[in-house]
Design a protein around this motif. Structure first.
Motif, PDB file in Angstrom:
ATOM      1  N   LYS A   2       0.894  -0.892   0.269  1.00 18.88           N
ATOM      2  CA  LYS A   2       0.402  -0.045   0.499  1.00 18.88           C
ATOM      3  C   LYS A   2       0.569   1.491   0.005  1.00 18.88           C
ATOM      4  CE  LYS A   2      -3.964  -1.803   2.697  1.00 18.88           C
ATOM      5  NZ  LYS A   2      -4.513  -1.788   3.748  1.00 18.88           N
ATOM      6  N   GLU A   3       0.933   1.939  -0.914  1.00 20.23           N
ATOM      7  CA  GLU A   3       1.470   3.167  -1.214  1.00 20.23           C
ATOM      8  C   GLU A   3       1.148   3.928  -1.396  1.00 20.23           C
ATOM      9  OE1 GLU A   3       5.475   3.115  -2.040  1.00 20.23           O
ATOM     10  OE2 GLU A   3       6.049   4.745  -1.446  1.00 20.23           O
ATOM     11  N   TYR A  25       0.880   7.009  -7.360  1.00 17.87           N
ATOM     12  CA  TYR A  25       0.718   5.855  -5.925  1.00 17.87           C
ATOM     13  C   TYR A  25       1.941   4.938  -7.002  1.00 17.87           C
ATOM     14  CZ  TYR A  25      -2.345   4.727 -10.467  1.00 17.87           C
ATOM     15  OH  TYR A  25      -3.183   4.813 -11.643  1.00 17.87           O
ATOM     16  N   ASN A  27       1.015   1.416  -6.696  1.00 19.97           N
ATOM     17  CA  ASN A  27       0.265  -0.151  -6.709  1.00 19.97           C
ATOM     18  C   ASN A  27      -0.871  -0.110  -8.529  1.00 19.97           C
ATOM     19  OD1 ASN A  27      -1.595  -2.723  -7.384  1.00 19.97           O
ATOM     20  ND2 ASN A  27      -1.674  -2.418  -5.193  1.00 19.97           N
ATOM     21  N   ALA A  90      -7.505   8.835  -2.662  1.00 15.01           N
ATOM     22  CA  ALA A  90      -8.143   7.092  -1.881  1.00 15.01           C
ATOM     23  C   ALA A  90      -8.357   6.447  -3.091  1.00 15.01           C
ATOM     24  CB  ALA A  90     -10.089   6.968  -1.144  1.00 15.01           C
ATOM     25  N   THR A 102      -6.690   2.483   0.345  1.00 11.72           N
ATOM     26  CA  THR A 102      -6.193   2.839   0.737  1.00 11.72           C
ATOM     27  C   THR A 102      -5.676   4.610   0.364  1.00 11.72           C
ATOM     28  OG1 THR A 102      -4.485   1.369   0.169  1.00 11.72           O
ATOM     29  CG2 THR A 102      -3.367   3.111   0.363  1.00 11.72           C
TER      30      THR A 102
ATOM     31  N   ARG B  44      -5.502   6.096   9.437  1.00 10.14           N
ATOM     32  CA  ARG B  44      -4.910   4.571   9.741  1.00 10.14           C
ATOM     33  C   ARG B  44      -5.829   3.393  10.515  1.00 10.14           C
ATOM     34  NH1 ARG B  44      -0.039   4.900  13.906  1.00 10.14           N
ATOM     35  NH2 ARG B  44      -1.541   7.173  14.861  1.00 10.14           N
ATOM     36  N   ASP B  59      -4.637  -1.522  10.560  1.00 12.63           N
ATOM     37  CA  ASP B  59      -3.249  -1.462  11.215  1.00 12.63           C
ATOM     38  C   ASP B  59      -2.955  -1.517  11.816  1.00 12.63           C
ATOM     39  OD1 ASP B  59      -3.240   0.590   7.914  1.00 12.63           O
ATOM     40  OD2 ASP B  59      -2.832  -2.225   7.805  1.00 12.63           O
TER      41      ASP B  59
END
Lengths: 113, 111
Positions: A2-3, A25, A27, A90, A102, B44, B59
């Motif tokens: 996830k980045e 991103y 991914n 997101a 994400t 998060r 997470d």
């Protein structure tokens, strides 16, 4: 992995300017892209939702997705002081999943009257 | 319109107290989520649930538990609150593979 990368700002522009907010991103499985707006001490609200490369327009807002470059943008035309907020990008991979979106960490935008 | 409500906007608790945060959604969404949001760290994921009585760790689940006895309600529990759990807590809901809709948030302060 996830980045999602998003510049935290603050980004300060004069009223009436065109604002460009961006996320990158890594991914390539991400297929659906959203922009949320969050005012101070409030929950994020969904602003734009796109699922394909190209542009999607809604009033003064345009969301742009470039999957080949893994880059998404949100443009705000004729910016207003009421647009001052944190904007979060997101994204979600195709087909899944329940573990949700994400998020980028958000860009703090200030529109100066 | 989708509506997600949270039981409190502001909450102040003492270290060691048990804290319950409640979230209710009215759109018959399958998925529900709890996040915390801190400056510089973003959102998060703490826990999520994809069905009644089902839960999955996110997470940062340590120090938290959740309960989903009914489809519309998802509770976050801090068994023994600590000062490092002072934060903004956000609940969200979604259909199976769709975008999420957030509640207004609960700002929790643990003294």
């Amino acid at each position: 992995q996830k980045e999602v990368e998003q510049d935290p700002g603050p980004l300060s522009v004069p009223e009436g300017a065109i604002v460009s907010l961006n996320c990158t991103y890594s991914n390539s499985a991400f297929q659906y892209f959203m922009w949320y707006r969050q005012y101070s001490r409030k929950g994020p609200e969904l602003l734009m939702y796109t699922y394909s490369s190209g542009n999607k327009e809604d009033g003064r807002f345009t969301a742009q997705v470039d999957k080949s470059s893994k880059y998404i943008s949100l443009f705000i035309r004729d910016s207003q002081p009421s647009d001052s907020a944190t904007y979060l990008c997101a994204m979600i991979a195709s087909g899944g999943g329940a573990d949700g979106l994400t998020f980028g960490k958000g860009t703090h935008l200030i529109i100066q009257p | 319109d989708v509506k997600v409500t949270q039981s409190s906007r502001y909450l102040v608790k003492r270290t060691g107290e048990k804290v319950f945060l409640e979230c209710v959604q009215d759109m018959d969404h399958e998925n529900m989520f709890w996040y915390r949001q801190d400056p510089g760290l973003g959102l998060r994921l703490i826990y999520f649930s994809y069905d009644v009585k089902m839960k999955e760790k996110g997470d940062i689940p340590e120090g938290y538990s959740v309960s989903r006895e009914k489809k519309e309600r998802f509770s976050l529990i801090l068994e023994s609150a600590s000062t490092n759990q002072t934060s903004m807590y956000l609940c969200a809901s979604s259909r199976r593979t769709d975008t999420q809709y957030f509640g207004p948030g609960t700002r929790l302060t643990v003294l």
